[in-house]
Design a protein around this motif. Structure first.
Motif, PDB file in Angstrom:
ATOM      1  N   VAL A 142      19.055 -49.751  13.868  1.00 23.53           N
ATOM      2  CA  VAL A 142      20.262 -49.215  14.509  1.00 23.53           C
ATOM      3  C   VAL A 142      19.879 -48.158  15.537  1.00 23.53           C
ATOM      4  N   GLY A 143      18.933 -47.290  15.185  1.00 23.74           N
ATOM      5  CA  GLY A 143      18.481 -46.259  16.114  1.00 23.74           C
ATOM      6  C   GLY A 143      17.916 -46.839  17.389  1.00 23.74           C
ATOM      7  N   GLU A 144      17.126 -47.903  17.270  1.00 18.41           N
ATOM      8  CA  GLU A 144      16.522 -48.531  18.450  1.00 18.41           C
ATOM      9  C   GLU A 144      17.570 -49.220  19.319  1.00 18.41           C
ATOM     10  N   ASN A 145      18.566 -49.839  18.678  1.00 20.14           N
ATOM     11  CA  ASN A 145      19.554 -50.603  19.423  1.00 20.14           C
ATOM     12  C   ASN A 145      20.747 -49.772  19.875  1.00 20.14           C
ATOM     13  N   SER A 146      20.857 -48.552  19.411  1.00 19.53           N
ATOM     14  CA  SER A 146      21.963 -47.689  19.787  1.00 19.53           C
ATOM     15  C   SER A 146      21.461 -46.414  20.447  1.00 19.53           C
ATOM     16  N   ASP A 147      20.250 -46.461  20.997  1.00 21.28           N
ATOM     17  CA  ASP A 147      19.587 -45.268  21.513  1.00 21.28           C
ATOM     18  C   ASP A 147      20.424 -44.511  22.538  1.00 21.28           C
ATOM     19  N   SER A 148      20.978 -45.209  23.521  1.00 25.05           N
ATOM     20  CA  SER A 148      21.742 -44.504  24.556  1.00 25.05           C
ATOM     21  C   SER A 148      23.007 -43.894  23.966  1.00 25.05           C
ATOM     22  N   TRP A 149      23.680 -44.622  23.070  1.00 21.13           N
ATOM     23  CA  TRP A 149      24.885 -44.084  22.443  1.00 21.13           C
ATOM     24  C   TRP A 149      24.555 -42.854  21.591  1.00 21.13           C
ATOM     25  N   LEU A 150      23.490 -42.932  20.801  1.00 21.37           N
ATOM     26  CA  LEU A 150      23.088 -41.785  19.984  1.00 21.37           C
ATOM     27  C   LEU A 150      22.699 -40.596  20.863  1.00 21.37           C
ATOM     28  N   GLY A 151      22.050 -40.861  21.995  1.00 24.09           N
ATOM     29  CA  GLY A 151      21.703 -39.787  22.929  1.00 24.09           C
ATOM     30  C   GLY A 151      22.939 -39.097  23.464  1.00 24.09           C
ATOM     31  N   GLU A 152      23.947 -39.874  23.844  1.00 29.97           N
ATOM     32  CA  GLU A 152      25.204 -39.287  24.317  1.00 29.97           C
ATOM     33  C   GLU A 152      25.864 -38.459  23.222  1.00 29.97           C
ATOM     34  N   LEU A 153      25.835 -38.964  21.993  1.00 32.76           N
ATOM     35  CA  LEU A 153      26.424 -38.243  20.866  1.00 32.76           C
ATOM     36  C   LEU A 153      25.703 -36.915  20.638  1.00 32.76           C
ATOM     37  N   ARG A 154      24.372 -36.926  20.705  1.00 32.33           N
ATOM     38  CA  ARG A 154      23.607 -35.684  20.519  1.00 32.33           C
ATOM     39  C   ARG A 154      23.911 -34.680  21.627  1.00 32.33           C
ATOM     40  N   GLU A 155      24.038 -35.156  22.868  1.00 33.48           N
ATOM     41  CA  GLU A 155      24.387 -34.267  23.981  1.00 33.48           C
ATOM     42  C   GLU A 155      25.757 -33.651  23.767  1.00 33.48           C
ATOM     43  N   ALA A 156      26.719 -34.449  23.320  1.00 33.44           N
ATOM     44  CA  ALA A 156      28.062 -33.941  23.068  1.00 33.44           C
ATOM     45  C   ALA A 156      28.039 -32.894  21.959  1.00 33.44           C
ATOM     46  N   MET A 157      27.264 -33.143  20.911  1.00 43.10           N
ATOM     47  CA  MET A 157      27.166 -32.174  19.817  1.00 43.10           C
ATOM     48  C   MET A 157      26.539 -30.872  20.308  1.00 43.10           C
ATOM     49  N   ALA A 158      25.564 -30.958  21.193  1.00 41.43           N
ATOM     50  CA  ALA A 158      24.932 -29.756  21.745  1.00 41.43           C
ATOM     51  C   ALA A 158      25.941 -28.956  22.555  1.00 41.43           C
ATOM     52  N   ARG A 159      26.786 -29.646  23.329  1.00 40.29           N
ATOM     53  CA  ARG A 159      27.815 -28.948  24.109  1.00 40.29           C
ATOM     54  C   ARG A 159      28.816 -28.259  23.192  1.00 40.29           C
ATOM     55  N   VAL A 160      29.219 -28.933  22.102  1.00 39.79           N
ATOM     56  CA  VAL A 160      30.141 -28.330  21.136  1.00 39.79           C
ATOM     57  C   VAL A 160      29.506 -27.084  20.521  1.00 39.79           C
ATOM     58  N   ASP A 161      28.218 -27.162  20.201  1.00 37.81           N
ATOM     59  CA  ASP A 161      27.509 -26.019  19.625  1.00 37.81           C
ATOM     60  C   ASP A 161      27.500 -24.841  20.596  1.00 37.81           C
ATOM     61  N   GLU A 162      27.291 -25.107  21.882  1.00 34.73           N
ATOM     62  CA  GLU A 162      27.306 -24.046  22.892  1.00 34.73           C
ATOM     63  C   GLU A 162      28.671 -23.377  22.957  1.00 34.73           C
ATOM     64  N   VAL A 163      29.736 -24.165  22.902  1.00 39.31           N
ATOM     65  CA  VAL A 163      31.095 -23.618  22.950  1.00 39.31           C
ATOM     66  C   VAL A 163      31.362 -22.775  21.708  1.00 39.31           C
ATOM     67  N   ARG A 164      30.932 -23.253  20.545  1.00 36.08           N
ATOM     68  CA  ARG A 164      31.128 -22.485  19.295  1.00 36.08           C
ATOM     69  C   ARG A 164      30.445 -21.122  19.391  1.00 36.08           C
ATOM     70  N   LYS A 165      29.264 -21.063  19.973  1.00 37.80           N
ATOM     71  CA  LYS A 165      28.527 -19.808  20.090  1.00 37.80           C
ATOM     72  C   LYS A 165      29.248 -18.797  20.960  1.00 37.80           C
ATOM     73  N   LYS A 166      30.094 -19.248  21.871  1.00 37.80           N
ATOM     74  CA  LYS A 166      30.844 -18.362  22.755  1.00 37.80           C
ATOM     75  C   LYS A 166      32.170 -17.932  22.144  1.00 37.80           C
ATOM     76  N   GLY A 167      32.547 -18.533  21.012  1.00 31.53           N
ATOM     77  CA  GLY A 167      33.854 -18.299  20.413  1.00 31.53           C
ATOM     78  C   GLY A 167      33.944 -16.972  19.670  1.00 31.53           C
ATOM     79  N   PRO A 168      35.123 -16.715  19.102  1.00 33.51           N
ATOM     80  CA  PRO A 168      35.355 -15.465  18.342  1.00 33.51           C
ATOM     81  C   PRO A 168      34.378 -15.352  17.185  1.00 33.51           C
ATOM     82  N   GLY A 169      33.900 -14.167  16.965  1.00 35.60           N
ATOM     83  CA  GLY A 169      32.994 -13.901  15.858  1.00 35.60           C
ATOM     84  C   GLY A 169      31.576 -14.353  16.098  1.00 35.60           C
ATOM     85  N   ALA A 170      31.271 -14.752  17.340  1.00 37.80           N
ATOM     86  CA  ALA A 170      29.928 -15.237  17.633  1.00 37.80           C
ATOM     87  C   ALA A 170      28.956 -14.084  17.752  1.00 37.80           C
TER      88      ALA A 170
END
Length: 170
Positions: A142-170
């Motif tokens: 699955v990892g080999e055949n979904s590589d681009s999709w998993l890459g996009e998902l990881r990038e999106a998660m990284a962006r969410v993490d960046e936004v969380r770090k800027k939020g209240p209580g960060a």
């Protein structure tokens, strides 16, 4: 010692300058850091085929592994202490990558009968030795055949993490 830049920066200062042709890549999950360094490709005749290139790359990786073992263990122990994760090593020679001893972490899962039957079919057909091997094979496929999709998902998660770090209580 969990941020991407911290591990790479620490390694840039700690690794011998003559080990790799450039900065190392650090692959991470919850359990392990894998340090991947590039080695120069062996010089071969222009007409060398892929088999010869693969043999030369494997020999270069083996030489590096043997000649640097003690120092790599020392560096890995220091990084394990700093990061709280196991540390493994890999080298890239041209298009070939060799992963040295690395962690095989147990992962608990609950599967219903249709999923268990898939695993059992792989075991019965000799594709895998056990259900655990069959599941690892499926995850790899699955990892080999979904590589681009998993890459996009990881990038999106990284962006969410960046936004969380800027939020209240960060």
């Amino acid at each position: 010692m969990t941020t991407r830049t911290t591990a790479e920066a620490w390694l840039a200062g700690r690794l011998p300058d003559d080990w790799f042709t450039g900065p190392v890549e650090v692959r991470r999950d919850r359990d392990e850091l894998i340090i991947v360094g590039s080695l120069p490709a062996p010089e071969l005749a222009d007409d060398a085929d892929e088999t010869e290139r693969g043999l030369a790359a494997a020999a270069r990786a083996k030489t590096f592994r043997e000649e640097t073992r003690e120092r790599r263990i020392e560096i890995a122990r220091e990084l394990e202490h700093l990061s709280g994760r196991k540390v493994s090593w890999a080298v890239r020679v041209g298009e070939h990558e060799t992963l040295f001893t690395h962690l095989a972490a147990p992962v608990m899962t609950r599967l219903r009968q249709p999923e268990r039957r898939v695993l059992d079919t792989l075991v019965d057909a000799g594709v895998a030795r056990s259900r655990a091997d069959a599941l690892a094979w499926c995850v790899k496929l699955v990892g080999e055949n979904s590589d681009s999709w998993l890459g996009e998902l990881r990038e999106a998660m990284a962006r969410v993490d960046e936004v969380r770090k800027k939020g209240p209580g960060a």
